[in-house]
Design an enzyme around this catalytic site. Structure first.
Site, PDB file in Angstrom:
ATOM      1  N   HIS A  61       0.706  -1.224   0.118  1.00 61.93           N
ATOM      2  CA  HIS A  61       0.232   0.159   0.031  1.00 61.93           C
ATOM      3  C   HIS A  61       0.999   1.230   0.085  1.00 61.93           C
ATOM      4  CE1 HIS A  61      -3.853  -2.244   0.288  1.00 61.93           C
ATOM      5  NE2 HIS A  61      -3.238  -2.776   1.476  1.00 61.93           N
ATOM      6  N   SER A 111      -4.081  -7.041  -1.911  1.00 53.32           N
ATOM      7  CA  SER A 111      -4.829  -6.025  -0.964  1.00 53.32           C
ATOM      8  C   SER A 111      -5.148  -4.769  -1.952  1.00 53.32           C
ATOM      9  CB  SER A 111      -4.155  -5.703   0.308  1.00 53.32           C
ATOM     10  OG  SER A 111      -4.888  -4.798   1.160  1.00 53.32           O
ATOM     11  N   GLU A 139      -5.793   1.678  -5.611  1.00 54.87           N
ATOM     12  CA  GLU A 139      -4.600   0.770  -5.870  1.00 54.87           C
ATOM     13  C   GLU A 139      -4.878  -0.607  -5.447  1.00 54.87           C
ATOM     14  OE1 GLU A 139      -2.760  -0.464  -3.244  1.00 54.87           O
ATOM     15  OE2 GLU A 139      -3.582   0.666  -1.658  1.00 54.87           O
TER      16      GLU A 139
END
Length: 180
Positions: A61, A111, A139
């Protein structure tokens, strides 16, 4: 921005750093208590295509900076979830590290980074906190510790014998977990 981790399956792999799998699977409760409903990505994928704004491929992330580690070459929903195909930037130091770790099975999760735009809240007697009907996807990250404990690689195809043995062992373990 919320983050949701989902099962990730590498279907194919080549020595150029390309891979494919699911960034999100529908109907599964994650560790945050959310379920993603079929169709949740339809608007955001159409918007990204219309605006020529690709969804970023990040590492963890972007905790070490928002520098992408590759690019998603294809994203679409099917009956199972959000299917993605991507290419790791193997000629960068971070991309080479991510690629090597994914090949050996040490890095095997995905994720999503998103903002929920439509959802249904559930009562205290429902196992999930809410069902996400629509999300704005920012994203999709390759992660080491996904929110969903089952978010692991099922299969990796590689020319490397050690990677192939690991893939076979991991597939057998996944099958045993599903059967249990």
């Amino acid at each position: 921005m919320e983050k949701l981790s989902r099962p990730f399956e590498v279907k194919e792999w080549d020595e150029q750093g390309t891979f494919s799998g699911y960034a999100s699977v529908f109907g599964n409760i994650d560790s945050h208590g959310d379920i993603v409903a079929k169709g949740a990505f339809a608007d955001t994928l159409a918007e990204a295509k219309r605006e020529n704004r690709p969804v970023q491929m990040l590492w963890q992330h972007g905790v070490e900076g928002e520098m992408p580690v590759g690019r998603w070459t294809s994203m679409h929903e099917d009956d199972n979830g959000l299917y993605v195909e991507g290419k790791i930037a193997t000629k960068t130091s971070r991309g080479a590290d991510v690629y090597e770790l994914m090949k050996m099975g040490a890095l095997n999760g995905m994720s999503i980074g998103y903002r929920a735009t439509s959802w249904v809240m559930h009562g205290k007697h429902h196992p999930a906190r809410r069902t996400l009907k629509a999300v704005k996807l920012f994203e999709v990250s390759i992660v080491s510790d996904p929110s969903n404990g089952l978010a692991r690689v099922d299969a990796v195809k590689s020319r490397d014998d050690e990677s192939t043995r690991f893939s076979r062992a991991l597939s057998e373990l996944a099958a045993a977990v599903r059967a249990a």
